[in-house]
Design an enzyme around this catalytic site. Sequence first.
Site, PDB file in Angstrom:
ATOM      1  N   GLN A 127      31.497 -34.264  32.233  1.00  0.00           N
ATOM      2  CA  GLN A 127      31.011 -35.631  32.051  1.00  0.00           C
ATOM      3  C   GLN A 127      30.396 -36.108  33.357  1.00  0.00           C
ATOM      4  O   GLN A 127      31.097 -36.164  34.370  1.00  0.00           O
ATOM      5  CB  GLN A 127      32.245 -36.449  31.631  1.00  0.00           C
ATOM      6  N   GLU A 245      38.336 -41.568  26.195  1.00  0.00           N
ATOM      7  CA  GLU A 245      39.199 -41.155  27.298  1.00  0.00           C
ATOM      8  C   GLU A 245      40.533 -41.876  27.188  1.00  0.00           C
ATOM      9  O   GLU A 245      41.596 -41.302  27.348  1.00  0.00           O
ATOM     10  CB  GLU A 245      38.538 -41.493  28.646  1.00  0.00           C
ATOM     11  N   GLU A 373      43.431 -50.394  41.469  1.00  0.00           N
ATOM     12  CA  GLU A 373      42.857 -51.739  41.436  1.00  0.00           C
ATOM     13  C   GLU A 373      42.019 -51.934  40.171  1.00  0.00           C
ATOM     14  O   GLU A 373      42.078 -52.985  39.530  1.00  0.00           O
ATOM     15  CB  GLU A 373      42.005 -51.961  42.696  1.00  0.00           C
TER      16      GLU A 373
END
Lengths: 405, 405, 371, 371
Positions: A127, A245, A373
Amino acid sequence: MDFTDTPEEAAYREKARAWLIANAPKQGLKPGRDHDGSDLAEARAWQTKKAAAGYAQITWPKEWGGPGGTPIQSVIYAQEEAKFAVNSGYFLIGLGMCIPTVMAFADEETKKRFVGPALRGEEIWCQLFSEPSGGSDAAAARTRAVRDGDEWVINGQKIWTSGAHLSDYGILLARTDIDVPKHKGMTMFWIDMRSPGVEIRPIHQMSGASGFNEVFFTDMRIKDSQRLGPVGDGWKVAIVTLMNERLSVGDIRGLDPAQFLRLAREVTIGGESAARNHAFREKIADWYVQFEGLKHTRMRTITSLSRGQTPGPENSIGKVVAANVAQEMAREAMEMLDQFGIINDPSLAPLAAGFQNQVLATPGNRIAGGTDEIMRNIIAERVLGLPGDVRLDKDVAFKDIPSWR
Amino acid sequence: MDFTDTPEEAAYREKARAWLIANAPKQGLKPGRDHDGSDLAEARAWQTKKAAAGYAQITWPKEWGGPGGTPIQSVIYAQEEAKFAVNSGYFLIGLGMCIPTVMAFADEETKKRFVGPALRGEEIWCQLFSEPSGGSDAAAARTRAVRDGDEWVINGQKIWTSGAHLSDYGILLARTDIDVPKHKGMTMFWIDMRSPGVEIRPIHQMSGASGFNEVFFTDMRIKDSQRLGPVGDGWKVAIVTLMNERLSVGDIRGLDPAQFLRLAREVTIGGESAARNHAFREKIADWYVQFEGLKHTRMRTITSLSRGQTPGPENSIGKVVAANVAQEMAREAMEMLDQFGIINDPSLAPLAAGFQNQVLATPGNRIAGGTDEIMRNIIAERVLGLPGDVRLDKDVAFKDIPSWR
Amino acid sequence: MNFDFSDEQKQLKNEARRFLQRECGPERVRAILDHPEKAYDKELWTAAAAQGWLGAAIPEQHGGLGLGRLELCALAEELGRALAPIPFGSTIYFLAEAILLAGSETQRAKYLPKIAAGELIGALASSEGPGEPTVASLQASVVGGKLTGAKLPVTDGDIANLAVVLAKENGQPGLFLVHLEGPGVSRKSLQTLDPSRDVAQLTFAGAAAEPLGGAGEGFELLQQILDRAAVLFAFEQVGGADRCLEMSKDYALSRYAFGRPIGSYQAIKHKLADMFIKNELARSNAYYGAWALNAGAPELPTAAAAARVAACDAYWYASKENIQTHGGIGFTWEVDCQLYYRRCRQLALVAGAPRAWKERLVSQLERRNVA
Amino acid sequence: MNFDFSDEQKQLKNEARRFLQRECGPERVRAILDHPEKAYDKELWTAAAAQGWLGAAIPEQHGGLGLGRLELCALAEELGRALAPIPFGSTIYFLAEAILLAGSETQRAKYLPKIAAGELIGALASSEGPGEPTVASLQASVVGGKLTGAKLPVTDGDIANLAVVLAKENGQPGLFLVHLEGPGVSRKSLQTLDPSRDVAQLTFAGAAAEPLGGAGEGFELLQQILDRAAVLFAFEQVGGADRCLEMSKDYALSRYAFGRPIGSYQAIKHKLADMFIKNELARSNAYYGAWALNAGAPELPTAAAAARVAACDAYWYASKENIQTHGGIGFTWEVDCQLYYRRCRQLALVAGAPRAWKERLVSQLERRNVA
């Protein structure tokens, strides 16, 4: 609520187990496999066998070569397969993300061409989204695709491409228009990784591993028929890929709190077993509760899937929790050994230096696939519905967005 | 580097101690004084005595009634005074923040009028900045001051005004122009808290204390001579006030890790003293190191001050660290006692329920005077030089800034 | 009262920083990291001796500069900041301090001048395996002046000339000085998490051992040496942690995501603020330790333990969050983040794990409470 | 495999939520909090009985609805969410579970119908002072069927009719049922951190005590009762913690600072994400505990300990950071944040501090490792 198998599930488990015993290789692969390609031939053979027996992509419909099973069956098989020394890791990205994208956006002929070989492990996919200047911002792709008649000419660079060096094909997010805002000027393609103009360089990680790559494109030419979705819709296609995913339910890798406890029983502190030390015991309990919480959260997600519901991004909690616990646990294990903890020779350090290697690997786990984050942003925005960050790059032409100081 | 007194410092300490022994009241005040006004008369008497002996505002020059001492002398005196049961808390805001602002911006006559009485504890001051809609954003003041000839008419509401109910005077940040951006339309005044049109209502805190107030202004009229600094410069004046706040070197309040250790020695867990439990011992060490670090950081700040340097906002670390450690330590202490920990009757709970009360008080410590989040912003921006947040309220007329959904 | 270094000490520190910026860039650290056969940077070691750093705290009568421990602390911070791949801690904090603490006049006169001149590399050999050595677990033993046993890990064990060894004699734990180039000594390099520093296993089969300090005082002296070393290592750790914060800050200011610098996002800002907080707490504790060390104050055991605990915590946080702030690139071999992360681990273990120091700290507090 | 409540259980839960939203708003909690003389909300207690909640998990033959423990878990979550100021846990998780676990057929027949009907309030009296009770520390004793000793704190001790008391008889620890309205019992209200719940000291001077379960089994039975209660309390805690997250989210969306909602700042967003993470981990552990409880699985001790540890951690974080998210206003008496913060403390201690449960959890893991 039932954490045990129904009779049907038990029967499926029994069947899968029997098949695994009969078919899985007797000789174990090396532990902590890092997808370096050394076991690729065995892995391909195993995948082919699985596909033939209906244990690859268990939830895929028969039309695409799957057995049309349930998500729970898929979990049961995975639980049983995990007890054997086989490696399906090379095919995860292709079957979990790339092929579903191909299925959703390619023409019938292309689908027919690619689905089967991928399912059988004959072809590996990667990917190609991340770029050096993009980082957490996947929509910042700068790799250009310029139209030339019935072809596109690709120039640019991708990074963090997992398994690119072993891949046959890839899906590529490229910028086709720099005069519109960033989310609107991209297009998705599938490409042959062996085309002229593709150069792959492995990235040497601080842990010593090198499963990621940089991929450079220099005047690579592809056909317009390799386009997935309309021109300019690349970001929408990418979101479909990334959703897939999120649906692929991953396992926690690395050593677990029970192994920490095992280590503690072997180490003596001040004349007493480290396993008697309450500071370690409290930490083990804290870690265990988090690992168990993740395990059961995944099971709740699978329950949703099996009821036909779409699980939300709740699964995002998995990586943040697992990577951070793994890092702290590894540090504690090193320090439990006192001075000796610095040694990472697997023939000397306990558990074949497993915790020392985990100290080196975990900083990467906190970054790859979305930093801590970014994962917290996703939870805050997509689960809790809090506002997105103030965006200075939304209504600006891509070419006018600053990228480095 | 020397953590002991020089001969001069030792002599000063000796002198201060002798004076304190001779003059400090023999009867101790109640511990954990919450500035509820019950000991105000004694506190005033003590402040008067201190001022006369040259121990109030030790670094102030003789011109303003101080002894013109050094910052180190100030610390030495504070260390010694802390051993006596006296309370100087009522005068901190006035002498530390308000009067320095008056000194910097008022005319000579006004200064002469106010400095002496404040120094001697005869008059108490409060600081009227925060507003309900403002929160962490002190520059969001909505309290209006409208000019009427030589007077100003004040309408609006302040909140979190510490000690307003006991104060004689206050400094007030008011909005004088709503058509310019928020930082440009404010003006500072000093006011008489007993003027008509001022109403003070104590805020009942969850801990039971009520040292903070709401202050309502209804057509309060003040003279233009009460203005501190030019019209429209209120934010600049406020920054001077807040800088002085940062310079006032505060002590950590509440119970310390040594007291936690003392408690642990009294409690038995599973037949063994809690003080032998390594989980507690590790935590005590972690907390101790943080408390000691803060103590020595303050000493480093004082060294800067005594060398004539302006200490930076490094001191901002104090509140974040101390409040969070105090909260966790108090929780652990409660839980050490098992079921019994819920009891906060001071006649039953160990240390007169000190840790239980600390569980209730510490959420406030993490908010009052700047939340943890604001303090980290300050450190990131003013110490480390990172960019400020993206501001949507900067170049907009104040009246056009959204404040609530 | 004065809680800062003097102007002269600051000047020494600044000079050291400039020197190390010139002579010890990351490429010098990598030259050791990437080449397992190289145990240390010989050239830098010679230069450090020439600068007088090795003899900074050694008395003038023994060939040193006779400065105080504060000067040594100032140098340690810069060496830590530069990740200097030299046996400075093993030689100065361990060996020289051990001799200054417990050595006879003869031993001082014999060894200290060589240390100051850079002619002698030291090592401390106390560990014998996982966990802290105890009276009960100690295996190495001296009989008739000959040492037998194995020690691992020994930092700088491959290159040291003279080791301070913890061993039993007549069932009593003691410290011994052992020449590692003499007969009866074999060395084996060990693979560690920080290949920029050398670590070995030492095996003794009848090596000559001379007592250092009194019989039976082994663990007591070892703890006193570790107290001293803990303060000095704390400065190395503070230096490294501060450099991590700088790297993070520089990166956060120049790297953009979503059209603005990542340093403008609170997730990064507050991470860096937390780094700053931990680094300041570590620095302040280290200063107090430096004072106690320099003044020979009775507060040293407590101050040293606090300095070590705070420094280990700060460096761990700073070095791991420095990688995190850099994102993927921070996890590559080529970027320097890993050098600090590895060294953080090395320093956290070389003088004993922080866990043990926490225990020691609380024991000291208990003693004080009782007194 | 199925890791979720059934549709019927979800419906029960939704109905309970709607009922409690109507009948148990924060003003009802404050009516108890602000009035020390009121120990619980009698009206709500009666209503809960009328809803059948008290008998939900009591067999039909004993006047209950005969539903499973999963239904009880669903109700517990809603009661925790609403901060219901009623002796539900003391009566149902402690007393009814104790009788179901260890009661004779006579005891079941005698007490369970009354519990289901709301005619009997229960309490668990195990603690006698700071720290966990142990065989060695236990003072309360029964001689000739008469109980002597003091128990504190006893949740709902002021209002309970029947208490499960841990005491020694012939030097053997046992559990006893004691009628608190009989002779030889005196009660004294205690001041606690959560005045919305009642806590008392019970002093026994020859009160009639009937054995519950076998002689010498006191601690073992107590632990089994606590295992069951831990799972049920975990659902109350998850309910409370989730409500804290909702409050924080609502406030963060509506409160503006510097011209935009505070929920658009990462410091707040990531704080709320962390709350969500902890709440999800707690919920998943609680579900596993619910399964183990309902199925009577041998995994219950481990699952209960994990559920309790995760729930205590999540509720603490959520309740304290809910105040923090609200800023100053969150610290006032009038705003409801404090109600959750106080209840969080009450629930963390009522079934024993999480510290003790961590120890128990690791002991279970060790046992499993050995096996």
